[in-house]
Design an enzyme around this catalytic site. Structure first.
Site, PDB file in Angstrom:
ATOM      1  N   ASN A 113       0.846  -1.192   0.000  1.00 21.87           N
ATOM      2  CA  ASN A 113       0.000   0.000   0.000  1.00 21.87           C
ATOM      3  C   ASN A 113       0.882   1.242   0.000  1.00 21.87           C
ATOM      4  O   ASN A 113       2.031   1.190   0.450  1.00 21.87           O
ATOM      5  CB  ASN A 113      -0.902  -0.005   1.246  1.00 21.87           C
ATOM      6  CG  ASN A 113      -2.070   0.975   1.150  1.00 21.87           C
ATOM      7  OD1 ASN A 113      -2.273   1.630   0.128  1.00 21.87           O
ATOM      8  ND2 ASN A 113      -2.844   1.073   2.218  1.00 21.87           N
ATOM      9  N   HIS A 115       0.978   5.328   1.299  1.00 22.28           N
ATOM     10  CA  HIS A 115       0.313   6.178   2.290  1.00 22.28           C
ATOM     11  C   HIS A 115       0.982   7.546   2.312  1.00 22.28           C
ATOM     12  O   HIS A 115       2.212   7.627   2.370  1.00 22.28           O
ATOM     13  CB  HIS A 115       0.381   5.520   3.669  1.00 22.28           C
ATOM     14  CG  HIS A 115      -0.432   6.248   4.685  1.00 22.28           C
ATOM     15  ND1 HIS A 115      -1.820   6.198   4.712  1.00 22.28           N
ATOM     16  CD2 HIS A 115      -0.066   7.083   5.687  1.00 22.28           C
ATOM     17  CE1 HIS A 115      -2.266   6.959   5.686  1.00 22.28           C
ATOM     18  NE2 HIS A 115      -1.223   7.504   6.294  1.00 22.28           N
ATOM     19  N   SER A 142       4.980   6.814   2.472  1.00 21.98           N
ATOM     20  CA  SER A 142       5.408   5.477   2.919  1.00 21.98           C
ATOM     21  C   SER A 142       4.828   4.419   1.998  1.00 21.98           C
ATOM     22  O   SER A 142       3.679   4.528   1.550  1.00 21.98           O
ATOM     23  CB  SER A 142       4.891   5.188   4.339  1.00 21.98           C
ATOM     24  OG  SER A 142       5.293   6.183   5.253  1.00 21.98           O
ATOM     25  N   ASP A 151      -2.853   0.545   8.298  1.00 19.31           N
ATOM     26  CA  ASP A 151      -1.555   1.183   8.034  1.00 19.31           C
ATOM     27  C   ASP A 151      -0.484   0.771   9.046  1.00 19.31           C
ATOM     28  O   ASP A 151       0.349   1.596   9.453  1.00 19.31           O
ATOM     29  CB  ASP A 151      -1.708   2.724   8.001  1.00 19.31           C
ATOM     30  CG  ASP A 151      -2.688   3.168   6.928  1.00 19.31           C
ATOM     31  OD1 ASP A 151      -2.813   2.472   5.905  1.00 19.31           O
ATOM     32  OD2 ASP A 151      -3.351   4.203   7.124  1.00 19.31           O
TER      33      ASP A 151
HETATM   34  C1  GAR Z   1      -2.200   8.774  -2.591  1.00 25.11           C
HETATM   35  O1  GAR Z   1      -1.699   9.873  -1.893  1.00 25.11           O
HETATM   36  C2  GAR Z   1      -2.167   7.542  -1.718  1.00 25.11           C
HETATM   37  O2  GAR Z   1      -1.056   7.464  -0.892  1.00 25.11           O
HETATM   38  C3  GAR Z   1      -3.421   7.723  -0.916  1.00 25.11           C
HETATM   39  O3  GAR Z   1      -4.372   8.134  -1.855  1.00 25.11           O
HETATM   40  C4  GAR Z   1      -3.704   8.913  -2.851  1.00 25.11           C
HETATM   41  C5  GAR Z   1      -4.110   8.403  -4.211  1.00 25.11           C
HETATM   42  O4  GAR Z   1      -3.824   9.331  -5.192  1.00 25.11           O
HETATM   43  N1  GAR Z   1      -3.808   6.532  -0.225  1.00 25.11           N
HETATM   44  C6  GAR Z   1      -4.276   6.529   1.008  1.00 25.11           C
HETATM   45  O5  GAR Z   1      -4.467   7.535   1.656  1.00 25.11           O
HETATM   46  C7  GAR Z   1      -4.587   5.152   1.551  1.00 25.11           C
HETATM   47  N2  GAR Z   1      -4.804   5.216   2.965  1.00 25.11           N
HETATM   48  P1  GAR Z   1      -4.222   9.070  -6.713  1.00 25.11           P
HETATM   49  O6  GAR Z   1      -5.686   8.623  -6.755  1.00 25.11           O
HETATM   50  O7  GAR Z   1      -3.982  10.374  -7.392  1.00 25.11           O
HETATM   51  O8  GAR Z   1      -3.320   7.978  -7.230  1.00 25.11           O
END
Ligand code: GAR
Length: 203
Positions: A113, A115, A142, A151
């Site tokens: 994943n 984060h 991360s 997480d």
């Molecule tokens: C990213 O920042 C990712 O780390 C986060 O969602 C965003 C997706 O961006 N994920 C989380 O927060 C999971 N807990 P995107 O849709 O532009 O790829």
């Protein structure tokens, strides 16, 4: 034999796009075999379709409570859809549902994943907002192995990102995502290189 990657998405899909762009440029040592989502019509699915990558959706547009029979059934159906792609690695790239026990049992040790924070700081669904609210001057990105917690899995790589004066959630999140995209492509490549070579006689 290609290292098979399934990417799971819920939103805009800019991290997925970084993987797709690397693949198109011949700079990914893996093959994105499918992109799956819980959100029909999300931008990330369109990005996959534009790149000619197979997609699948098991919809959950209204949150099903964890532990409910309906959520268990969704988890099982989602796990079956992922399994049908025979993945070596499953990448959560902005996938915003917690995957339950049936899913994790089937794919233990194969799910990573991303984060937008320096875990263990600011876990959960609002990491960027939480960092701003806490007055952090540095946050980060991360990538970690997914376990049963929220997480909590073991870290693969992380990198700090500065918070600038005047940042709002959008400007800070975009700065973090620039780092996330680079780390994610590098991590998938590293895991693919480390994977045991496949049977050279198989196709
Ligand atoms: C990213 O920042 C990712 O780390 C986060 O969602 C965003 C997706 O961006 N994920 C989380 O927060 C999971 N807990 P995107 O849709 O532009 O790829």
């Amino acid at each position: 034999m290609a290292y098979r990657v399934v990417v799971l998405v819920s939103g805009s899909g800019t991290l997925l796009q970084a993987l797709l762009d690397a693949q198109a440029a011949g700079a990914l040592d893996a093959r994105i075999v499918a992109v799956g989502s819980d959100q029909p019509g999300c931008r990330a699915l369109a990005r996959a379709q534009d790149a000619g990558v197979d997609t699948f959706v098991v919809p959950m547009t209204t949150l099903l409570p964890r532990g409910s029979a309906a959520r268990q059934a969704w988890d099982e159906e989602f796990a079956r859809a992922v399994d049908a792609c025979s993945p070596d690695l499953i990448v959560l790239a902005g996938f915003m549902k917690l995957l339950g026990e049936p899913f994790m049992r089937r794919f233990a040790g194969r799910v990573i994943n991303t984060h937008p924070a320096m875990l263990p700081a600011f876990p959960g669904a609002h990491a960027v907002r939480d960092a701003l609210t806490a007055g952090a001057t540095t946050t980060g990105s991360s990538i970690f192995w997914v376990d049963d917690g929220v997480d909590t899995g073991s870290l693969i790589v992380q990198e700090p990102v500065p918070v600038h004066p005047g940042d709002d959630e959008d400007t800070l999140h975009e700065r973090i995502k620039v780092t996330e995209r680079r780390l994610l492509v590098a991590t998938v490549n590293e895991l693919a290189r480390r994977a045991p070579a496949g049977d050279p006689t198989s196709v």
